[in-house]
Design an enzyme around this catalytic site. Structure first.
Site, mmCIF file in Angstrom:
data_model
loop_
_atom_site.group_PDB
_atom_site.id
_atom_site.type_symbol
_atom_site.label_atom_id
_atom_site.label_comp_id
_atom_site.label_asym_id
_atom_site.label_seq_id
_atom_site.Cartn_x
_atom_site.Cartn_y
_atom_site.Cartn_z
ATOM 1 N N ASP A 1 0.794 -1.310 -0.221
ATOM 2 C CA ASP A 1 -0.073 0.029 0.165
ATOM 3 C C ASP A 1 0.899 1.300 0.116
ATOM 4 O O ASP A 1 1.945 1.250 0.581
ATOM 5 C CB ASP A 1 -0.913 -0.084 1.418
ATOM 6 C CG ASP A 1 -2.123 0.818 1.077
ATOM 7 O OD1 ASP A 1 -2.256 1.457 0.081
ATOM 8 O OD2 ASP A 1 -2.698 1.024 2.072
ATOM 9 N N HIS B 1 2.467 3.415 -8.967
ATOM 10 C CA HIS B 1 2.318 1.935 -9.257
ATOM 11 C C HIS B 1 3.643 1.648 -10.020
ATOM 12 O O HIS B 1 4.031 0.453 -9.953
ATOM 13 C CB HIS B 1 1.076 1.899 -10.112
ATOM 14 C CG HIS B 1 -0.125 2.162 -9.510
ATOM 15 N ND1 HIS B 1 -0.338 1.671 -7.883
ATOM 16 C CD2 HIS B 1 -1.075 2.597 -9.671
ATOM 17 C CE1 HIS B 1 -1.635 2.373 -7.752
ATOM 18 N NE2 HIS B 1 -2.111 2.572 -8.607
ATOM 19 N N LEU C 1 12.275 -19.917 -5.059
ATOM 20 C CA LEU C 1 10.996 -19.168 -4.371
ATOM 21 C C LEU C 1 9.958 -19.250 -5.518
ATOM 22 O O LEU C 1 9.808 -19.253 -6.585
ATOM 23 C CB LEU C 1 11.560 -17.639 -4.580
ATOM 24 C CG LEU C 1 10.511 -16.889 -4.064
ATOM 25 C CD1 LEU C 1 10.313 -16.794 -2.488
ATOM 26 C CD2 LEU C 1 10.596 -15.100 -4.274
HETATM 27 C C1 FPP Z 1 -2.146 0.142 -3.407
HETATM 28 O O1 FPP Z 1 -1.505 1.472 -3.333
HETATM 29 C C2 FPP Z 1 -1.534 -0.566 -4.419
HETATM 30 C C3 FPP Z 1 -2.196 -1.316 -5.555
HETATM 31 C C4 FPP Z 1 -3.664 -0.996 -5.495
HETATM 32 C C5 FPP Z 1 -1.742 -1.987 -6.498
HETATM 33 C C6 FPP Z 1 -0.505 -2.614 -6.368
HETATM 34 C C7 FPP Z 1 0.381 -2.574 -7.510
HETATM 35 C C8 FPP Z 1 1.646 -2.321 -7.657
HETATM 36 C C9 FPP Z 1 2.421 -2.509 -6.470
HETATM 37 C C10 FPP Z 1 2.410 -2.132 -9.022
HETATM 38 C C11 FPP Z 1 2.124 -3.232 -9.790
HETATM 39 C C12 FPP Z 1 2.198 -4.614 -9.429
HETATM 40 C C13 FPP Z 1 2.695 -5.498 -10.156
HETATM 41 C C14 FPP Z 1 3.045 -6.820 -9.634
HETATM 42 C C15 FPP Z 1 3.400 -5.291 -11.557
HETATM 43 P P1 FPP Z 1 -2.549 2.616 -3.297
HETATM 44 O O2 FPP Z 1 -2.743 2.980 -4.940
HETATM 45 O O3 FPP Z 1 -3.747 2.259 -2.709
HETATM 46 O O4 FPP Z 1 -1.777 3.894 -2.701
HETATM 47 P P2 FPP Z 1 -2.561 4.924 -1.685
HETATM 48 O O5 FPP Z 1 -3.046 4.085 -0.390
HETATM 49 O O6 FPP Z 1 -1.400 5.875 -1.241
HETATM 50 O O7 FPP Z 1 -3.512 5.591 -2.668
#
Ligand code: FPP
Length: 226
Positions: free
Chosen positions: A13, A30, A125
């Site tokens: 997150d 992202h 892994l």
């Molecule tokens: C949460 O951050 C993250 C996500 C909903 C998506 C996770 C995606 C990635 C880590 C990148 C792509 C992944 C791969 C495997 C290529 P948020 O957007 O909710 O952040 P915030 O809480 O600050 O709004």
């Protein structure tokens, strides 16, 4: 003997806040988050006591986000899997998706299946990406499988038809919030929970190493007495 962090699961997150703090679009966070996925996967692959890393990449609730962000995440995921196939193979990393993949585009499903099958012989892994995943959805899909088989519902029978029966040892959430957000509800029954304020794009192997060190000192009783 100290705890072994055999299965680490992470709620990644903070991508959006990381980008917004830099005056950038959330999608930039992202992109940076995908780099952290690469770094943490490499860290875990090099640490032989870690057998499985499960990452919450897209939840059943993430479809509620603006269309443009959802589309970006889909493209980013496809690009990541295509680019990383050689890294999986060189690192002997097996890719195992969990979640209901049926909703994704045929192109993304094809890429997911290609990386899954091409890495299926890897013995190091296991990197498991949770995609269109929700803990409740997983349990409901599993229960429906048992109903279709006319099988009795027991802990053992249900566990066999979940997306994964691998219990989580260490569950980490970055980004400052203290909740599970529907992640690995069944498998985390006895997981040790660690929360860090670090936003996912800033998370790294050093911080993971510190969390693992702390995890090893915890007394795990699994409901019993030591
Ligand atoms: C949460 O951050 C993250 C996500 C909903 C998506 C996770 C995606 C990635 C880590 C990148 C792509 C992944 C791969 C495997 C290529 P948020 O957007 O909710 O952040 P915030 O809480 O600050 O709004």
């Amino acid at each position: 003997m100290s705890n072994q962090p055999r299965h680490i699961a992470i709620i990644m997150d903070g991508n959006g806040r990381w980008a917004e703090a830099r005056g950038k679009n959330r999608t930039h966070g992202h992109e940076k988050g995908a780099e952290t996925v690469r770094e943490i996967t490499a860290y875990c692959a090099q640490n032989s006591e870690i057998e499985r890393l499960t990452l919450y990449a897209f939840s059943t609730e993430n479809w509620k986000r603006p269309k443009i962000e959802v589309e970006f995440l889909m493209k980013l995921l496809e690009k990541y899997l295509k680019n990383e196939l050689s890294t999986y193979l060189e690192g002997n990393i097996r890719f195992e998706p969990i979640g209901d993949l049926s909703i994704f585009s045929s192109s993304l499903r094809k890429t997911i299946e290609q990386v899954r099958s091409e890495t299926s012989g890897c013995t190091g892994l296991v990197q498991s990406l949770a995609l269109n995943y929700g803990g409740r959805d997983e349990i409901v899909r599993a229960a429906n499988r048992l109903i279709a088989q006319n099988a009795p519902v027991t802990v053992e029978s249900l566990e066999k038809v979940l997306d994964t029966s691998e219990n989580v040892d260490l569950l980490i959430r970055t980004g400052g919030d203290h909740r599970l957000s529907n992640f690995m509800m069944w498998q985390s029954a006895y997981a040790e929970l660690f929360f860090t304020d670090t936003l996912w794009p800033d998370f790294n192997g050093d911080e993971l190493a510190k969390i693992i060190k702390k995890f090893k000192t915890v007394e795990r009783r699994f409901g019993g007495l030591n």
